[in-house]
Design an enzyme around this catalytic site. Structure first.
Site, PDB file in Angstrom:
ATOM      1  N   GLY A   8      44.138   1.411 -28.720  1.00  0.00           N
ATOM      2  CA  GLY A   8      43.951   1.978 -27.372  1.00  0.00           C
ATOM      3  C   GLY A   8      43.182   3.283 -27.428  1.00  0.00           C
ATOM      4  N   GLY A  11      41.674   5.142 -24.278  1.00  0.00           N
ATOM      5  CA  GLY A  11      42.556   5.504 -23.169  1.00  0.00           C
ATOM      6  C   GLY A  11      42.754   7.001 -23.023  1.00  0.00           C
ATOM      7  N   ASP A  33      39.973  -0.699 -29.884  1.00  0.00           N
ATOM      8  CA  ASP A  33      40.254  -0.928 -28.464  1.00  0.00           C
ATOM      9  C   ASP A  33      39.595  -2.254 -28.080  1.00  0.00           C
ATOM     10  OD1 ASP A  33      40.756  -0.574 -25.636  1.00  0.00           O
ATOM     11  OD2 ASP A  33      40.845   1.578 -25.991  1.00  0.00           O
ATOM     12  N   ILE A  34      39.762  -2.658 -26.812  1.00  0.00           N
ATOM     13  CA  ILE A  34      39.130  -3.911 -26.372  1.00  0.00           C
ATOM     14  C   ILE A  34      37.837  -3.649 -25.595  1.00  0.00           C
ATOM     15  CG2 ILE A  34      41.220  -5.331 -26.381  1.00  0.00           C
ATOM     16  CD1 ILE A  34      41.375  -4.829 -23.307  1.00  0.00           C
ATOM     17  N   ASP A  50      42.246  -6.465 -30.176  1.00  0.00           N
ATOM     18  CA  ASP A  50      43.184  -6.730 -29.085  1.00  0.00           C
ATOM     19  C   ASP A  50      44.555  -6.853 -29.737  1.00  0.00           C
ATOM     20  OD1 ASP A  50      44.781  -7.829 -27.129  1.00  0.00           O
ATOM     21  OD2 ASP A  50      43.241  -9.212 -26.387  1.00  0.00           O
ATOM     22  N   TYR A 140      56.685  -1.939 -16.785  1.00  0.00           N
ATOM     23  CA  TYR A 140      56.286  -0.949 -17.802  1.00  0.00           C
ATOM     24  C   TYR A 140      57.527  -0.388 -18.502  1.00  0.00           C
ATOM     25  CZ  TYR A 140      54.279   3.533 -19.428  1.00  0.00           C
ATOM     26  OH  TYR A 140      53.878   4.620 -20.165  1.00  0.00           O
ATOM     27  N   LYS A 144      58.651  -0.844 -22.410  1.00  0.00           N
ATOM     28  CA  LYS A 144      58.736   0.339 -23.272  1.00  0.00           C
ATOM     29  C   LYS A 144      60.157   0.528 -23.803  1.00  0.00           C
ATOM     30  CE  LYS A 144      54.650   2.109 -23.863  1.00  0.00           C
ATOM     31  NZ  LYS A 144      54.119   2.417 -25.212  1.00  0.00           N
TER      32      LYS A 144
HETATM   33  N1  SER Z   1      52.286   8.368 -16.754  1.00  0.00           N
HETATM   34  C1  SER Z   1      53.097   7.182 -16.821  1.00  0.00           C
HETATM   35  C2  SER Z   1      52.952   6.369 -15.592  1.00  0.00           C
HETATM   36  O1  SER Z   1      52.900   6.945 -14.517  1.00  0.00           O
HETATM   37  C3  SER Z   1      54.550   7.523 -17.029  1.00  0.00           C
HETATM   38  O2  SER Z   1      54.793   7.729 -18.376  1.00  0.00           O
HETATM   39  O3  SER Z   1      52.935   5.175 -15.668  1.00  0.00           O
END
Ligand code: SER
Length: 309
Positions: A8, A11, A33-34, A50, A140, A144
């Site tokens: 990544g 990013g 990265d991709i 990837d 997300y 995580k």
């Molecule tokens: N910055 C992130 C988000 O808003 C939170 O860790 O998804």
């Protein structure tokens, strides 16, 4: 010279950490990265990778032989809600592929960031504890929280020195973030710098944990290069702030800046997270320390935009 592989790398965090690692470490970096990188950085090689593709991950590790890995490829909270399956594949399967390759190829140290998104709505809103976190309600957060369990497993079972921090909202300008819920902060400051009105997708009083990128990078590298750490995961936060408070700070410099608040689906995501998190272990165990408060952050961002647009 330590061989560092980054996933990544294009990013928000990836593009910044390369610079900080090169300043502080004698290293050779393979950025992956991709998408192709925007700029060629001297001394940094680039390879398409990837993280969802296990065979490809294995072959890149076999070829580059990394000693340290910074696994930063992830889909963030707002984008994550749009496609839960891809979010799972990138964030969970991708992390498994990286952890597995780290063990197979004898990686000494791995960094896999986590997030305030691992907390869920039932956690205390202020000073949420590092341990005993609750059940996340975003894709997300779920992926995580799963990654946190996976890397603890890899540490316990394979003795992999994998370390993590829960990042708050990160404010930065190099690669402007757009995929998260906390990213209004950057967008609001940029609109102000451009002399434009800003429509904010969160309510003005929604406070969230935040910090400025230089503090995030310096503290990440400090934690990673401690000989030993007590914990696998540490909380990061410099200040807890709402969109309305950021607007007020901006108005000290740009009095006619105007913000309209039109909350959308991201409000529910923000409401499920704590307003502040407990950073005592980070401070006590290895000296977590931030230079930028909210005002210094906004000033530095505005200075940057003033000189670049
Ligand atoms: N910055 C992130 C988000 O808003 C939170 O860790 O998804």
């Amino acid at each position: 010279m330590v061989r560092i592989l980054i996933t990544g790398s294009n990013g928000q965090v990836g593009s910044e950490i390369i610079e900080y690692l090169r300043k502080t470490t004698d290293c050779t970096i393979l950025a992956t990265d991709i998408t192709q990188p925007r700029e060629q950085v001297e001394g940094v090689q680039f390879e398409y990778m990837d993280v969802k593709e296990r065979v490809l991950v294995e072959s890149v590790f076999r070829k580059f032989k990394p000693e340290h890995v910074y696994h930063l490829a992830a889909i963030l909270s707002a984008t994550g809600e749009k496609d839960p399956v891809i979010t799972h594949n990138v964030n969970t399967t991708g992390t498994m592929n990286i952890l597995s390759a780290c063990v197979t190829h004898g990686v000494q140290k791995a960094f896999i960031p986590s997030t305030i998104g691992v907390y869920g709505p039932e956690i205390q809103k202020e000073n949420a504890p590092l341990e005993n976190y609750s059940t996340p309600t975003t894709m997300y957060g779920i992926t995580k929280a799963t990654s946190e369990m996976l890397f603890k497993y890899y540490h316990a079972r394979f003795d992999l020195d994998v370390r993590s921090v829960r990042y708050p909202g990160l404010i930065s300008y190099k690669v402007e973030p757009t995929a998260g819920t906390t990213d209004f902060s950057v967008d609001m400051i940029k609109h102000a710098a451009l002399g434009k009105k800003y429509i904010c997708y969160l309510k003005s009083d929604t406070r969230l944990p935040m910090m400025y990128m230089p503090d995030a990078m310096i503290n990440t590298i400090k934690m990673m290069y401690q000989e030993k750490v007590e914990k696998r995961i540490y909380n990061f936060m410099a200040y807890s702030i709402s969109p309305g408070e950021i607007e007020s700070i901006i108005k000290e410099r740009i009095p006619d800046f105007h913000v309209e608040y039109v909350p959308d689906y991201r409000q529910a995501i923000a409401d499920s997270w704590p307003a502040s998190i407990n950073i005592e272990d980070s401070v006590n165990d290895w000296g977590f320390d931030c230079t930028y408060d909210a005002k210094k952050t906004v000033d530095d961002m505005l200075d940057h935009y003033a000189s670049s647009i």
